[in-house]
Write a protein that holds these residues in place. Structure first.
Motif, PDB file in Angstrom:
ATOM      1  N   MET A   1     -36.156 -43.661  28.871  1.00 18.41           N
ATOM      2  CA  MET A   1     -34.710 -43.903  28.972  1.00 18.41           C
ATOM      3  C   MET A   1     -34.444 -44.755  30.202  1.00 18.41           C
ATOM      4  SD  MET A   1     -32.972 -40.276  27.962  1.00 18.41           S
ATOM      5  CE  MET A   1     -31.332 -40.898  27.657  1.00 18.41           C
ATOM      6  N   ARG A   2     -33.333 -45.450  30.172  1.00 13.41           N
ATOM      7  CA  ARG A   2     -32.971 -46.239  31.350  1.00 13.41           C
ATOM      8  C   ARG A   2     -31.523 -45.931  31.675  1.00 13.41           C
ATOM      9  NH1 ARG A   2     -33.759 -52.786  31.943  1.00 13.41           N
ATOM     10  NH2 ARG A   2     -32.716 -52.927  33.957  1.00 13.41           N
ATOM     11  N   VAL A   3     -31.253 -45.571  32.925  1.00 10.04           N
ATOM     12  CA  VAL A   3     -29.875 -45.270  33.342  1.00 10.04           C
ATOM     13  C   VAL A   3     -29.367 -46.435  34.179  1.00 10.04           C
ATOM     14  CG1 VAL A   3     -28.376 -43.689  34.599  1.00 10.04           C
ATOM     15  CG2 VAL A   3     -30.315 -42.784  33.304  1.00 10.04           C
ATOM     16  N   LEU A   4     -28.262 -47.019  33.754  1.00 12.91           N
ATOM     17  CA  LEU A   4     -27.654 -48.137  34.478  1.00 12.91           C
ATOM     18  C   LEU A   4     -26.454 -47.606  35.249  1.00 12.91           C
ATOM     19  CD1 LEU A   4     -27.607 -50.609  31.458  1.00 12.91           C
ATOM     20  CD2 LEU A   4     -29.209 -50.662  33.386  1.00 12.91           C
ATOM     21  N   ASN A   5     -26.371 -47.945  36.529  1.00 10.91           N
ATOM     22  CA  ASN A   5     -25.263 -47.444  37.336  1.00 10.91           C
ATOM     23  C   ASN A   5     -24.576 -48.589  38.085  1.00 10.91           C
ATOM     24  OD1 ASN A   5     -23.520 -46.248  39.106  1.00 10.91           O
ATOM     25  ND2 ASN A   5     -24.868 -44.497  39.489  1.00 10.91           N
ATOM     26  N   PRO A   6     -23.366 -48.939  37.662  1.00 14.60           N
ATOM     27  CA  PRO A   6     -22.660 -50.058  38.289  1.00 14.60           C
ATOM     28  C   PRO A   6     -22.393 -49.849  39.782  1.00 14.60           C
ATOM     29  CG  PRO A   6     -21.610 -49.470  36.212  1.00 14.60           C
ATOM     30  CD  PRO A   6     -22.604 -48.394  36.522  1.00 14.60           C
ATOM     31  N   GLN A   7     -22.453 -48.596  40.257  1.00 10.54           N
ATOM     32  CA  GLN A   7     -22.258 -48.344  41.695  1.00 10.54           C
ATOM     33  C   GLN A   7     -23.402 -48.931  42.510  1.00 10.54           C
ATOM     34  OE1 GLN A   7     -19.616 -46.680  42.726  1.00 10.54           O
ATOM     35  NE2 GLN A   7     -19.081 -45.081  41.265  1.00 10.54           N
ATOM     36  N   THR A   8     -24.587 -48.942  41.907  1.00 10.88           N
ATOM     37  CA  THR A   8     -25.765 -49.356  42.667  1.00 10.88           C
ATOM     38  C   THR A   8     -26.405 -50.625  42.108  1.00 10.88           C
ATOM     39  OG1 THR A   8     -27.064 -47.882  41.282  1.00 10.88           O
ATOM     40  CG2 THR A   8     -26.353 -47.000  43.403  1.00 10.88           C
ATOM     41  N   GLN A   9     -25.912 -51.091  40.957  1.00 12.65           N
ATOM     42  CA  GLN A   9     -26.561 -52.215  40.297  1.00 12.65           C
ATOM     43  C   GLN A   9     -25.489 -53.214  39.885  1.00 12.65           C
ATOM     44  OE1 GLN A   9     -28.722 -50.101  37.223  1.00 12.65           O
ATOM     45  NE2 GLN A   9     -29.948 -51.929  36.849  1.00 12.65           N
ATOM     46  N   ALA A  10     -25.492 -54.383  40.500  1.00 14.06           N
ATOM     47  CA  ALA A  10     -24.402 -55.339  40.274  1.00 14.06           C
ATOM     48  C   ALA A  10     -24.335 -55.798  38.816  1.00 14.06           C
ATOM     49  CB  ALA A  10     -24.575 -56.528  41.207  1.00 14.06           C
ATOM     50  N   ASP A  11     -25.494 -55.881  38.162  1.00 12.71           N
ATOM     51  CA  ASP A  11     -25.494 -56.423  36.791  1.00 12.71           C
ATOM     52  C   ASP A  11     -25.541 -55.328  35.717  1.00 12.71           C
ATOM     53  OD1 ASP A  11     -28.029 -55.567  37.352  1.00 12.71           O
ATOM     54  OD2 ASP A  11     -29.047 -57.376  36.634  1.00 12.71           O
ATOM     55  N   ALA A  12     -25.182 -54.097  36.076  1.00 10.44           N
ATOM     56  CA  ALA A  12     -25.294 -52.983  35.122  1.00 10.44           C
ATOM     57  C   ALA A  12     -24.470 -53.231  33.850  1.00 10.44           C
ATOM     58  CB  ALA A  12     -24.879 -51.669  35.782  1.00 10.44           C
ATOM     59  N   ILE A  13     -23.234 -53.675  34.011  1.00  3.17           N
ATOM     60  CA  ILE A  13     -22.364 -53.880  32.836  1.00  3.17           C
ATOM     61  C   ILE A  13     -22.922 -54.993  31.948  1.00  3.17           C
ATOM     62  CG2 ILE A  13     -20.052 -54.608  32.084  1.00  3.17           C
ATOM     63  CD1 ILE A  13     -19.652 -52.002  33.326  1.00  3.17           C
TER      64      ILE A  13
END
Ligand code: TXA
Ligand code: MG
Length: 352
Positions: A1-13
């Motif tokens: 699984m991969r968790v994307l977090n816009p708080q810590t990752q600029a390109d998450a969205i």
């Protein structure tokens, strides 16, 4: 699984939107619960949702859209009641069911001639839906991101625990972490495809609010109050939203009597207190004003306000389940419309 977090990752969205455009599975936050999303126009992508959830493929999914304009793409017609509801409550926790455009999203609609549409009131979900639209994704089909029949997830961690290491292909689910969901129970569903509006699932938006906006009498077809013409769909099944533990709903009076009996049993068999896991949890609004703690019983207080109760409901049930209790005794919520959503989920959890 991969968790994307816009708080810590600029390109998450962007990554999440691309995942959807590529036909992958992405769990996304909404204001109600997390959804397990795939592009609605891609039957193979939608089939992955049904497989991952273990859900029968004739149970229709809700298609999530960034605005009313995108909703039009999936509809053959927008009946006046649906139009008014969309204007009044979108973005928000309301799904409208309208006649489906025959060329659109047949798999997402579970083969029905109607389709459920919703514009979620969650900033990250809206940014995602808009970014996906830029990549040609008009709508995202998404049921709640839990395995079939289970408690809906209201935090990214819940989604991970539903799918991680749980079977072949399930690690393919990506999760966009938007923090805890505000509302906590699924959207109110109103079927506007039958000539008159019918409430199919209660939620934060109440029957009275729906009646005020549509200006007409609204039918009710929920498991508590079934109607013969209701479609068979998981959100309308009597037994649903169940933790592993057996849930029982009781009035405060009955709960007190049942607890007296439990206390007696523990007195007679003190070994019960030395078991590794507690057997019984009690989830109640008002019991603790009447009684002190009871040995061998886990307490959890249900918030006294319906909005707070909804917000905490699924996370609390999961937490009690994780303690390994066999029984969860729940004090019945008041028989009042503002409690209809919470009462409905608990009634169905108890029917499982
Ligand atoms: O708040 C929500 O509605 C969440 C979030 C993710 O948006 N979604 C959700 O989806 O609860 P799900 O699949 O767990 O419940 C959707 C229910 C179906 O089980 C069914 O009862 C009803 O929506 N539904 C969807 N499309 C329908 C249709 N065309 N006809 C009748 N019922 C439909
Ligand atoms: Mg669900």
């Amino acid at each position: 699984m991969r968790v994307l977090n816009p708080q810590t990752q600029a390109d998450a969205i962007e990554l999440a939107a691309q995942r959807l455009a590529d036909g992958g599975l992405l769990a996304l936050p909404t204001e109600t619960v997390y959804g397990l999303g795939a592009r609605a126009d891609d039957d193979a992508a939608v089939a992955r949702i049904f497989a991952a959830k273990g859900r029968p493929s004739n149970h229709p999914l809700i298609v999530h859209v960034p605005n009313v304009h995108a909703a039009m793409c999936f509809a053959a017609a927008i009946p006046p009641a649906a139009q008014r509801l969309m204007e009044a409550f979108w973005p928000g926790p309301l799904t409208v069911i309208v006649p489906r455009h025959p060329d659109c999203a047949a798999a997402a609609a579970g083969g029905q001639h109607s389709i459920g549409l919703r514009c979620p009131d969650h900033p990250m979900a809206l940014r995602l839906l808009e970014a996906a639209a830029q990549l040609g994704v008009t709508g995202v089909a998404a049921p709640s991101a839990n395995r079939f029949g289970r408690v809906s997830p209201t935090r990214a961690e819940h989604v991970v625990s539903e799918f991680e290491g749980q079977g072949e292909g399930l690690d393919e689910v990506w999760v966009l972490d938007g923090g805890p969901c505000d509302v906590g129970i699924e959207s109110t569903i109103v079927d506007c495809s039958r000539g008159y509006p019918v409430l199919l699932r209660p939620g934060q938006i109440t029957l009275t609010q729906i009646q005020a906006v549509t200006g007409e009498k609204v039918g009710v077809s929920t498991p508590e109050k079934p109607d013969a013409s209701a479609p068979r769909a998981s959100g309308t099944l009597m037994a649903h939203y169940a933790p592993r533990a057996k849930v029982r709903l009781m009035t405060l009076d009955l709960l007190m009597v049942a607890l007296d009996a439990f206390e007696l049993e523990v007195k007679e068999h003190p070994a019960l207190l030395h078991e590794a896991r507690p057997r019984l949890a009690v989830y109640s609004r008002s019991l603790w004003a009447h009684r002190g703690s009871i040995p061998g019983v886990v307490h959890r207080a249900m918030p006294p306000e319906p909005a707070a109760a909804a917000h905490h409901l699924f996370a609390d049930l999961r937490e009690l389940d994780d303690l390994g209790v066999e029984l969860i005794w729940v004090e019945s919520p008041p028989d009042d419309q503002v409690w209809a959503g919470v009462r409905d989920r608990l009634t169905r959890a108890a029917a499982a």
